[in-house]
Design a protein around this motif. Structure first.
Motif, PDB file in Angstrom:
ATOM      1  N   GLU A  70      41.419  46.940  41.394  1.00 52.75           N
ATOM      2  CA  GLU A  70      40.468  47.406  40.487  1.00 52.75           C
ATOM      3  C   GLU A  70      40.115  46.525  39.618  1.00 52.75           C
ATOM      4  O   GLU A  70      41.084  45.774  39.357  1.00 52.75           O
ATOM      5  CB  GLU A  70      40.715  48.947  40.237  1.00 52.75           C
ATOM      6  CG  GLU A  70      40.692  50.127  41.244  1.00 52.75           C
ATOM      7  CD  GLU A  70      40.896  51.393  40.543  1.00 52.75           C
ATOM      8  OE1 GLU A  70      40.492  51.566  39.167  1.00 52.75           O
ATOM      9  OE2 GLU A  70      41.345  52.225  41.269  1.00 52.75           O
ATOM     10  N   PRO A  71      38.977  46.543  39.004  1.00 52.70           N
ATOM     11  CA  PRO A  71      38.492  45.456  37.995  1.00 52.70           C
ATOM     12  C   PRO A  71      39.776  45.849  36.763  1.00 52.70           C
ATOM     13  O   PRO A  71      40.146  46.839  36.611  1.00 52.70           O
ATOM     14  CB  PRO A  71      37.324  46.064  37.460  1.00 52.70           C
ATOM     15  CG  PRO A  71      36.497  46.847  38.656  1.00 52.70           C
ATOM     16  CD  PRO A  71      37.752  47.293  39.340  1.00 52.70           C
ATOM     17  N   VAL A  72      39.840  44.714  36.016  1.00 57.43           N
ATOM     18  CA  VAL A  72      40.748  44.784  35.070  1.00 57.43           C
ATOM     19  C   VAL A  72      40.017  43.951  33.665  1.00 57.43           C
ATOM     20  O   VAL A  72      39.527  43.394  34.051  1.00 57.43           O
ATOM     21  CB  VAL A  72      42.211  44.019  35.247  1.00 57.43           C
ATOM     22  CG1 VAL A  72      42.913  44.993  36.365  1.00 57.43           C
ATOM     23  CG2 VAL A  72      41.911  42.673  35.838  1.00 57.43           C
ATOM     24  N   ASP A  73      40.718  44.195  32.716  1.00 52.81           N
ATOM     25  CA  ASP A  73      39.962  43.705  31.265  1.00 52.81           C
ATOM     26  C   ASP A  73      40.103  42.363  31.072  1.00 52.81           C
ATOM     27  O   ASP A  73      39.249  41.678  30.767  1.00 52.81           O
ATOM     28  CB  ASP A  73      40.431  44.352  30.076  1.00 52.81           C
ATOM     29  CG  ASP A  73      40.249  45.878  29.958  1.00 52.81           C
ATOM     30  OD1 ASP A  73      39.000  46.305  30.502  1.00 52.81           O
ATOM     31  OD2 ASP A  73      41.133  46.636  29.276  1.00 52.81           O
ATOM     32  N   TRP A  74      41.185  41.857  31.833  1.00 51.35           N
ATOM     33  CA  TRP A  74      41.503  40.294  31.778  1.00 51.35           C
ATOM     34  C   TRP A  74      40.962  39.484  32.705  1.00 51.35           C
ATOM     35  O   TRP A  74      40.810  38.303  32.498  1.00 51.35           O
ATOM     36  CB  TRP A  74      43.009  40.152  31.960  1.00 51.35           C
ATOM     37  CG  TRP A  74      43.767  40.622  32.817  1.00 51.35           C
ATOM     38  CD1 TRP A  74      44.303  41.691  33.104  1.00 51.35           C
ATOM     39  CD2 TRP A  74      43.696  39.746  33.977  1.00 51.35           C
ATOM     40  NE1 TRP A  74      45.012  41.906  34.121  1.00 51.35           N
ATOM     41  CE2 TRP A  74      44.604  40.788  34.942  1.00 51.35           C
ATOM     42  CE3 TRP A  74      43.533  38.401  34.489  1.00 51.35           C
ATOM     43  CZ2 TRP A  74      45.067  40.474  36.237  1.00 51.35           C
ATOM     44  CZ3 TRP A  74      43.871  38.232  35.838  1.00 51.35           C
ATOM     45  CH2 TRP A  74      44.542  39.049  36.873  1.00 51.35           C
ATOM     46  N   TRP A  75      40.034  40.117  33.656  1.00 47.60           N
ATOM     47  CA  TRP A  75      39.382  39.333  34.752  1.00 47.60           C
ATOM     48  C   TRP A  75      38.111  39.896  34.519  1.00 47.60           C
ATOM     49  O   TRP A  75      37.620  40.896  34.959  1.00 47.60           O
ATOM     50  CB  TRP A  75      39.836  39.543  36.285  1.00 47.60           C
ATOM     51  CG  TRP A  75      39.257  38.856  36.955  1.00 47.60           C
ATOM     52  CD1 TRP A  75      38.018  38.806  37.371  1.00 47.60           C
ATOM     53  CD2 TRP A  75      39.946  37.639  38.061  1.00 47.60           C
ATOM     54  NE1 TRP A  75      37.792  37.997  38.531  1.00 47.60           N
ATOM     55  CE2 TRP A  75      38.907  37.470  38.708  1.00 47.60           C
ATOM     56  CE3 TRP A  75      40.990  37.126  37.980  1.00 47.60           C
ATOM     57  CZ2 TRP A  75      39.089  36.613  39.726  1.00 47.60           C
ATOM     58  CZ3 TRP A  75      41.609  36.294  39.089  1.00 47.60           C
ATOM     59  CH2 TRP A  75      40.369  35.829  40.060  1.00 47.60           C
ATOM     60  N   PHE A 134      38.155  47.145  46.655  1.00 49.48           N
ATOM     61  CA  PHE A 134      37.879  46.001  47.562  1.00 49.48           C
ATOM     62  C   PHE A 134      37.176  44.685  46.801  1.00 49.48           C
ATOM     63  O   PHE A 134      36.309  44.960  45.934  1.00 49.48           O
ATOM     64  CB  PHE A 134      36.794  46.696  48.606  1.00 49.48           C
ATOM     65  CG  PHE A 134      36.488  45.895  49.521  1.00 49.48           C
ATOM     66  CD1 PHE A 134      37.012  45.656  50.880  1.00 49.48           C
ATOM     67  CD2 PHE A 134      35.253  44.791  49.488  1.00 49.48           C
ATOM     68  CE1 PHE A 134      36.807  44.658  51.566  1.00 49.48           C
ATOM     69  CE2 PHE A 134      34.785  44.266  50.308  1.00 49.48           C
ATOM     70  CZ  PHE A 134      35.500  43.946  51.613  1.00 49.48           C
ATOM     71  N   ARG A 135      37.514  43.721  47.519  1.00 52.58           N
ATOM     72  CA  ARG A 135      36.817  42.188  47.181  1.00 52.58           C
ATOM     73  C   ARG A 135      36.961  41.432  48.383  1.00 52.58           C
ATOM     74  O   ARG A 135      37.827  41.705  49.264  1.00 52.58           O
ATOM     75  CB  ARG A 135      37.174  41.874  45.578  1.00 52.58           C
ATOM     76  CG  ARG A 135      38.809  41.708  45.682  1.00 52.58           C
ATOM     77  CD  ARG A 135      39.108  41.389  44.095  1.00 52.58           C
ATOM     78  NE  ARG A 135      40.560  41.422  43.856  1.00 52.58           N
ATOM     79  CZ  ARG A 135      40.988  41.153  42.713  1.00 52.58           C
ATOM     80  NH1 ARG A 135      40.267  41.050  41.946  1.00 52.58           N
ATOM     81  NH2 ARG A 135      42.276  41.032  42.448  1.00 52.58           N
ATOM     82  N   PHE A 136      36.067  40.675  48.373  1.00 53.21           N
ATOM     83  CA  PHE A 136      36.102  39.662  49.496  1.00 53.21           C
ATOM     84  C   PHE A 136      37.139  38.737  49.127  1.00 53.21           C
ATOM     85  O   PHE A 136      37.353  38.162  47.939  1.00 53.21           O
ATOM     86  CB  PHE A 136      34.680  39.014  49.787  1.00 53.21           C
ATOM     87  CG  PHE A 136      33.817  39.918  50.063  1.00 53.21           C
ATOM     88  CD1 PHE A 136      33.302  40.312  51.545  1.00 53.21           C
ATOM     89  CD2 PHE A 136      32.739  40.738  49.472  1.00 53.21           C
ATOM     90  CE1 PHE A 136      32.570  41.372  51.890  1.00 53.21           C
ATOM     91  CE2 PHE A 136      31.803  41.508  49.570  1.00 53.21           C
ATOM     92  CZ  PHE A 136      31.687  41.822  51.065  1.00 53.21           C
ATOM     93  N   PHE A 137      37.679  37.819  50.059  1.00 48.23           N
ATOM     94  CA  PHE A 137      38.633  36.886  50.085  1.00 48.23           C
ATOM     95  C   PHE A 137      38.030  35.707  50.690  1.00 48.23           C
ATOM     96  O   PHE A 137      37.674  35.659  51.813  1.00 48.23           O
ATOM     97  CB  PHE A 137      39.802  37.114  50.860  1.00 48.23           C
ATOM     98  CG  PHE A 137      40.800  38.265  50.198  1.00 48.23           C
ATOM     99  CD1 PHE A 137      40.310  39.158  49.157  1.00 48.23           C
ATOM    100  CD2 PHE A 137      42.086  38.263  50.561  1.00 48.23           C
ATOM    101  CE1 PHE A 137      41.259  40.105  48.586  1.00 48.23           C
ATOM    102  CE2 PHE A 137      42.936  39.199  50.263  1.00 48.23           C
ATOM    103  CZ  PHE A 137      42.366  40.317  49.071  1.00 48.23           C
ATOM    104  N   GLU A 138      37.768  34.673  49.804  1.00 49.05           N
ATOM    105  CA  GLU A 138      37.043  33.337  50.446  1.00 49.05           C
ATOM    106  C   GLU A 138      37.959  32.853  51.688  1.00 49.05           C
ATOM    107  O   GLU A 138      39.197  32.868  51.438  1.00 49.05           O
ATOM    108  CB  GLU A 138      36.980  32.613  49.539  1.00 49.05           C
ATOM    109  CG  GLU A 138      36.370  30.967  49.971  1.00 49.05           C
ATOM    110  CD  GLU A 138      36.631  29.751  48.666  1.00 49.05           C
ATOM    111  OE1 GLU A 138      36.537  28.919  49.403  1.00 49.05           O
ATOM    112  OE2 GLU A 138      36.980  30.283  47.721  1.00 49.05           O
ATOM    113  N   GLY A 139      37.223  32.604  52.695  1.00 44.06           N
ATOM    114  CA  GLY A 139      37.803  31.812  54.001  1.00 44.06           C
ATOM    115  C   GLY A 139      38.922  32.858  54.628  1.00 44.06           C
ATOM    116  O   GLY A 139      39.490  32.330  55.489  1.00 44.06           O
TER     117      GLY A 139
END
Length: 148
Positions: A70-75, A134-139
């Motif tokens: 999940e989204p986090v403050d430091w990113w 969920f997030r996409f992983f490059e490559g």
């Protein structure tokens, strides 16, 4: 340079019916060298509000050890990118609920006409990962699944 997400499916449906202001499916995959690496017959470009696929959640190839999260403050992430990715997952679920197969590649666009070697294949169970993580992983090529 930008991200280019492409998907393939066994579904014959017109995926443009799933388009929103933040998520745009298009048949225009000809300029993406990684398209032949997809495994299913119906190929689609997955664009964001920016035209490319940059306005979704991504991890570049050197950061995939962070995994799904999940989204986090430091990113720092733009809320609209988070919302767009949630809508992508919703669209993926709609395709999978129809009993179809679905895979996805997130590629970094460059001037090469040759596909970059993939870093790997991952089976991604959307029920286990969850839409917020969920997030996409490059490559990487994701073989997407979800139990109904």
């Amino acid at each position: 340079m930008c991200y280019m997400a492409i998907v393939s499916t066994t579904s014959e449906a017109d995926l443009t019916a799933l388009n929103t202001p933040l998520v745009q499916f298009s048949r225009n995959v000809n300029a993406i060298p990684e398209a032949p690496l997809l495994r299913h017959p119906n190929k689609w470009f997955l664009g964001s509000k920016d035209g490319c696929s940059c306005a979704f959640r991504h991890l570049d190839q050197n950061a995939t050890d962070l995994g799904f999260s999940e989204p986090v403050d430091w990113w720092e992430e733009d809320q609209e990118d988070i919302d767009a990715t949630l809508q992508v997952v919703e669209a993926f679920h709609a395709i999978l609920r129809g009993g179809h197969k679905l895979d996805c590649i997130d590629a970094w666009a460059n001037d090469s006409k040759e596909p970059k070697n993939l870093a790997g294949d991952l089976v991604v169970d959307l029920n286990k990962v969850g839409a917020k993580r969920f997030r996409f992983f490059e490559g990487y090529r994701f073989e997407l699944e979800a139990r109904i």
